[in-house]
Design a protein around this motif. Structure first.
Motif, short mmCIF file in Angstrom:
data_model
loop_
_atom_site.label_atom_id
_atom_site.label_comp_id
_atom_site.label_asym_id
_atom_site.label_seq_id
_atom_site.Cartn_x
_atom_site.Cartn_y
_atom_site.Cartn_z
N GLU A 1 4.46 -0.24 -4.87
CA GLU A 1 4.38 1.41 -4.70
C GLU A 1 4.77 1.96 -3.40
O GLU A 1 5.33 2.93 -3.41
N LEU A 2 4.48 1.03 -2.24
CA LEU A 2 4.71 1.66 -0.84
C LEU A 2 6.19 1.01 -0.40
O LEU A 2 6.65 1.57 0.60
N GLY A 3 6.74 0.08 -0.97
CA GLY A 3 7.91 -0.29 -0.61
C GLY A 3 7.83 -1.32 0.58
O GLY A 3 8.58 -1.16 1.54
N ILE A 4 6.64 -2.20 0.67
CA ILE A 4 6.33 -2.96 1.98
C ILE A 4 6.06 -4.28 1.69
O ILE A 4 5.82 -4.61 0.27
N SER A 5 6.29 -5.05 2.47
CA SER A 5 6.08 -6.67 2.17
C SER A 5 4.58 -6.99 2.13
O SER A 5 3.46 -6.21 2.74
N MET A 6 3.88 -8.08 1.74
CA MET A 6 2.66 -8.26 1.50
C MET A 6 2.09 -8.70 3.04
O MET A 6 0.79 -8.46 3.13
N ASP A 7 2.80 -9.16 3.96
CA ASP A 7 2.20 -9.36 5.20
C ASP A 7 1.92 -8.14 5.76
O ASP A 7 1.00 -7.86 6.51
N THR A 8 2.89 -7.14 5.64
CA THR A 8 2.75 -5.67 6.20
C THR A 8 1.41 -5.12 5.44
O THR A 8 0.50 -4.59 6.42
N GLU B 1 1.23 -4.61 -7.02
CA GLU B 1 1.23 -3.19 -7.32
C GLU B 1 1.46 -2.07 -5.97
O GLU B 1 2.20 -1.35 -6.02
N VAL B 2 0.53 -2.53 -5.04
CA VAL B 2 0.68 -1.72 -4.02
C VAL B 2 1.71 -2.06 -3.09
O VAL B 2 2.41 -1.00 -2.45
N CYS B 3 2.14 -2.93 -2.93
CA CYS B 3 3.38 -3.37 -2.19
C CYS B 3 4.63 -2.77 -2.94
O CYS B 3 5.52 -2.08 -2.19
#
Length: 291
Positions: free
Chosen positions: A16-23, A12-14
């Motif tokens: 929402e923020l449009g980022i990868s899981m590693d980031t 959900e956070v990835c």
């Protein structure tokens, strides 16, 4: 996102923020290091609370002109890698030396850490199991062991809202719980700051020297006792005797990957007072107990 809602899944956070899981995981580590208590448990990002820190001074009057202290920590009981035989040898030597009080710098138990594979490294995997394990197996002592909690102990507070060392101390008259993370102890005017010691030289905010520099001169400790890093170390800084005790456990899989060997170091500290009751001299001896 985390401020608005204390509980989100990683996905959900990835999204929402449009980022990868590693980031995201890198950023979560940076946020955690900054002091916001968050962690990933079961695929969810949880914002945790820590136990309230006891900021009062613990007074321990002893009618003596020579006080003997034992400094240890990081016993990690209930881990498959705990080293009770070596810990018992340390306490036997403390009895032989007639040590007045032992100060434990935290991580009494191994807790329940949200790291892949960690669950399999525990002898006891429940809160009750770890409480009973320590009550039954921690070496008995004729004096007092004063204990603060470390990050592994406080994981239980995150999950249950209970302070595990308090429940242990309620059943062991020779163990006394002083609270979470750090506590100031006054022994006949000797000021000892006991802290778990999660301080990093590379982080100016958490640098232990910055911590000491920001203590007012009239409140500077005579001794600082810390742990966390699993190796013994002694140094003087600004007339302060600084001790870092080791860890009473054998090499874990993480240690092997890092090429790191825990050192079961314990310090025996002798404090001498003059005729006016002031601290006159502090000496120390380091002992290791690897079986």
């Amino acid at each position: 996102v985390i401020q608005a809602n204390p509980r989100y899944t990683i996905r959900e956070v990835c999204r929402e923020l449009g980022i990868s899981m590693d980031t995201l995981l890198v950023n979560l580590r940076q946020i955690s290091d900054s002091g916001i208590k968050i962690d990933v448990v079961g695929g969810e990002i949880l914002r945790f609370k820590w136990p309230e820190r006891n900021k009062t001074i613990y007074n321990m009057p002893l009618d003596k002109d020579h006080v003997k202290l034992g400094l240890l920590g990081d016993t990690h009981l209930a881990s498959k890698y705990d080293d009770i035989p070596s810990l018992t040898k340390a306490y036997d030597l403390a009895e032989d030396k007639q040590v007045d009080v032992i100060l434990h710098s935290g991580d009494l138990v191994d807790g329940l850490v949200s790291v892949p594979g960690y669950f399999s490294e525990l002898k006891e995997k429940t809160y009750t199991g770890q409480v009973e394990y320590v009550i039954d197996r921690y070496p008995k002592y004729s004096g007092k062991t004063l204990v603060i909690s470390g990050n592994h102990d406080d994981y239980w507070y995150r999950l249950t809202g209970k302070e595990i060392i308090k429940d242990i101390a309620d059943k062991r008259s020779d163990i006394e719980y002083l609270g979470s993370s750090r506590r100031i102890i006054d022994i006949n005017g000797l000021r000892v700051n006991v802290l778990h010691g999660k301080f990093k030289d590379s982080n100016p905010i958490n640098n232990i020297y910055s911590y000491l520099d920001n203590i007012p001169r009239d409140k500077k400790p005579d001794i600082v006792h810390s742990g966390h890093y699993h190796t013994g170390k002694y140094q003087q800084y600004d007339d302060i005797e600084m001790f870092r005790s080791g860890a009473f456990m054998s090499q874990t899989p993480v240690d092997k990957r890092k090429g790191h060997m825990p050192e079961d170091a314990m310090y025996f500290v002798d404090v001498y007072y003059d005729d006016d009751g002031n601290v006159a001299e502090i000496t120390h001896e380091k002992k290791t107990f690897r079986r």
